[in-house]
Design a protein around this motif. Structure first.
Motif, PDB file in Angstrom:
ATOM      1  N   PHE A  93       7.115   2.228   4.856  1.00  0.00           N
ATOM      2  CA  PHE A  93       6.257   1.184   4.112  1.00  0.00           C
ATOM      3  C   PHE A  93       6.803   0.857   2.878  1.00  0.00           C
ATOM      4  O   PHE A  93       6.791  -0.714   2.740  1.00  0.00           O
ATOM      5  CB  PHE A  93       4.830   1.854   3.915  1.00  0.00           C
ATOM      6  CG  PHE A  93       3.783   0.783   3.666  1.00  0.00           C
ATOM      7  CD1 PHE A  93       2.860   0.392   4.996  1.00  0.00           C
ATOM      8  CD2 PHE A  93       3.536   0.199   2.627  1.00  0.00           C
ATOM      9  CE1 PHE A  93       1.876  -0.639   4.690  1.00  0.00           C
ATOM     10  CE2 PHE A  93       2.746  -0.664   2.504  1.00  0.00           C
ATOM     11  CZ  PHE A  93       1.685  -1.136   3.538  1.00  0.00           C
ATOM     12  N   LEU A  96       9.135  -1.966   3.774  1.00  0.00           N
ATOM     13  CA  LEU A  96       8.421  -3.127   4.012  1.00  0.00           C
ATOM     14  C   LEU A  96       7.980  -3.780   2.625  1.00  0.00           C
ATOM     15  O   LEU A  96       7.935  -5.212   2.413  1.00  0.00           O
ATOM     16  CB  LEU A  96       7.297  -3.046   5.021  1.00  0.00           C
ATOM     17  CG  LEU A  96       7.813  -2.438   6.152  1.00  0.00           C
ATOM     18  CD1 LEU A  96       6.580  -2.034   7.146  1.00  0.00           C
ATOM     19  CD2 LEU A  96       8.731  -3.585   7.089  1.00  0.00           C
ATOM     20  N   VAL A  97       7.559  -3.198   1.680  1.00  0.00           N
ATOM     21  CA  VAL A  97       7.212  -3.834   0.514  1.00  0.00           C
ATOM     22  C   VAL A  97       8.349  -4.506  -0.466  1.00  0.00           C
ATOM     23  O   VAL A  97       8.541  -5.621  -0.583  1.00  0.00           O
ATOM     24  CB  VAL A  97       6.496  -2.938  -0.438  1.00  0.00           C
ATOM     25  CG1 VAL A  97       6.356  -3.295  -1.829  1.00  0.00           C
ATOM     26  CG2 VAL A  97       5.257  -2.234   0.178  1.00  0.00           C
ATOM     27  N   THR A 101       7.346  -7.954   3.124  1.00  0.00           N
ATOM     28  CA  THR A 101       6.228  -8.229   4.169  1.00  0.00           C
ATOM     29  C   THR A 101       4.870  -7.501   3.935  1.00  0.00           C
ATOM     30  O   THR A 101       4.141  -7.908   4.654  1.00  0.00           O
ATOM     31  CB  THR A 101       7.176  -7.925   5.471  1.00  0.00           C
ATOM     32  OG1 THR A 101       7.300  -6.275   5.297  1.00  0.00           O
ATOM     33  CG2 THR A 101       8.191  -8.604   5.790  1.00  0.00           C
ATOM     34  N   ARG A 102       4.954  -6.435   2.861  1.00  0.00           N
ATOM     35  CA  ARG A 102       3.866  -5.897   2.528  1.00  0.00           C
ATOM     36  C   ARG A 102       3.448  -5.832   1.234  1.00  0.00           C
ATOM     37  O   ARG A 102       4.629  -5.968   0.513  1.00  0.00           O
ATOM     38  CB  ARG A 102       4.059  -4.394   3.005  1.00  0.00           C
ATOM     39  CG  ARG A 102       3.966  -4.275   4.376  1.00  0.00           C
ATOM     40  CD  ARG A 102       2.627  -4.605   5.144  1.00  0.00           C
ATOM     41  NE  ARG A 102       2.551  -4.452   6.500  1.00  0.00           N
ATOM     42  CZ  ARG A 102       2.285  -5.360   7.456  1.00  0.00           C
ATOM     43  NH1 ARG A 102       2.297  -6.651   6.954  1.00  0.00           N
ATOM     44  NH2 ARG A 102       2.151  -5.150   8.702  1.00  0.00           N
ATOM     45  N   SER A 103       2.350  -5.802   0.873  1.00  0.00           N
ATOM     46  CA  SER A 103       2.024  -5.891  -0.700  1.00  0.00           C
ATOM     47  C   SER A 103       2.165  -4.428  -1.318  1.00  0.00           C
ATOM     48  O   SER A 103       1.655  -3.468  -0.840  1.00  0.00           O
ATOM     49  CB  SER A 103       0.348  -6.420  -0.765  1.00  0.00           C
ATOM     50  OG  SER A 103      -0.004  -6.207  -2.075  1.00  0.00           O
ATOM     51  N   SER A 106      -0.950  -2.551  -1.729  1.00  0.00           N
ATOM     52  CA  SER A 106      -1.432  -1.754  -0.563  1.00  0.00           C
ATOM     53  C   SER A 106      -0.726  -0.656  -0.421  1.00  0.00           C
ATOM     54  O   SER A 106      -1.216   0.593  -0.282  1.00  0.00           O
ATOM     55  CB  SER A 106      -0.946  -2.525   1.030  1.00  0.00           C
ATOM     56  OG  SER A 106      -1.792  -3.824   1.210  1.00  0.00           O
ATOM     57  N   PRO A 144      -2.451  -2.190  10.487  1.00  0.00           N
ATOM     58  CA  PRO A 144      -1.066  -2.476   9.638  1.00  0.00           C
ATOM     59  C   PRO A 144      -1.019  -1.192   8.553  1.00  0.00           C
ATOM     60  O   PRO A 144       0.176  -0.795   8.411  1.00  0.00           O
ATOM     61  CB  PRO A 144      -1.276  -3.472   8.808  1.00  0.00           C
ATOM     62  CG  PRO A 144      -2.672  -4.433   9.338  1.00  0.00           C
ATOM     63  CD  PRO A 144      -3.224  -3.419  10.009  1.00  0.00           C
ATOM     64  N   PRO A 148       3.115  -0.136   9.721  1.00  0.00           N
ATOM     65  CA  PRO A 148       3.257  -1.201   8.928  1.00  0.00           C
ATOM     66  C   PRO A 148       3.938  -2.159   9.690  1.00  0.00           C
ATOM     67  O   PRO A 148       3.878  -3.538   9.149  1.00  0.00           O
ATOM     68  CB  PRO A 148       4.203  -0.745   7.806  1.00  0.00           C
ATOM     69  CG  PRO A 148       4.663   0.674   8.289  1.00  0.00           C
ATOM     70  CD  PRO A 148       3.630   1.374   9.068  1.00  0.00           C
ATOM     71  N   ASP A 149       5.043  -1.808  10.644  1.00  0.00           N
ATOM     72  CA  ASP A 149       5.553  -3.089  11.153  1.00  0.00           C
ATOM     73  C   ASP A 149       5.198  -3.436  12.380  1.00  0.00           C
ATOM     74  O   ASP A 149       5.676  -3.933  13.393  1.00  0.00           O
ATOM     75  CB  ASP A 149       7.264  -2.947  11.233  1.00  0.00           C
ATOM     76  CG  ASP A 149       7.465  -1.393  11.976  1.00  0.00           C
ATOM     77  OD1 ASP A 149       6.421  -0.607  12.155  1.00  0.00           O
ATOM     78  OD2 ASP A 149       8.564  -1.096  12.107  1.00  0.00           O
TER      79      ASP A 149
END
Length: 154
Positions: A93, A96-97, A101-103, A106, A144, A148-149
């Motif tokens: 995750f 991804l941050v 693509t992620r906050s 989050s 998600p 996450p992906d």
């Protein structure tokens, strides 16, 4: 005291019986069977046949070895702690941050939930939990937060 359960990916004692004889009563087909604890935690009956007792047992052992090897790839094994699974998920995750693509908020929220609720409740080796439960932490459940992906839309 009850007998401990079979560890995941192992089998019990093998029994063999004659399932077919010729006209003279001579055995021509044997069946070997045992119970196998699958990676999902369920114990299942597995059997194989052969023309001799040894042939049936060897065919069953080959089948069991192949079955024990499946689903043993990846970063996690049954001996890893649940905390290790959570660390792997956090890294994924976090990447991804970093990709945007992620906050980051989050990630902070999930880390807080893991610290306050999930980690205190777990800690035993993954083998203590059925694989289906352990895998649900990595497989998409239309959330998600869990995957996450994930390409599906909740």
């Amino acid at each position: 005291m009850s007998r401990p359960p079979l560890p995941i990916g192992t089998w019990g004692s093998i029994s063999t019986k004659v399932i077919k004889t010729d006209k003279n009563g001579k055995p021509v087909k044997h069946q070997s069977q045992t119970k196998f604890r699958d990676h999902d935690g369920h114990v299942r009956q597995v059997s194989a046949v052969g023309t001799s007792k040894t042939g049936a047992e060897n065919a069953l052992k080959k089948k069991l070895q192949d079955r024990a090897r499946t689903n043993q790839s990846g970063e996690l094994t049954a001996m890893h702690k649940v905390n290790h699974l959570l660390e792997v998920w956090e890294k994924r995750f976090g990447s991804l941050v970093a990709d945007g693509t992620r906050s980051p908020t989050s990630l902070d929220t999930y880390r807080r939930a893991l610290k306050n609720h999930v980690r205190p409740a777990f800690g035993a080796a993954l083998s203590r939990y059925p694989r289906r439960r352990a895998d649900s932490s990595q497989r998409c459940q239309r959330s998600p937060a869990i995957e996450p992906d994930c390409s599906c839309q909740a």
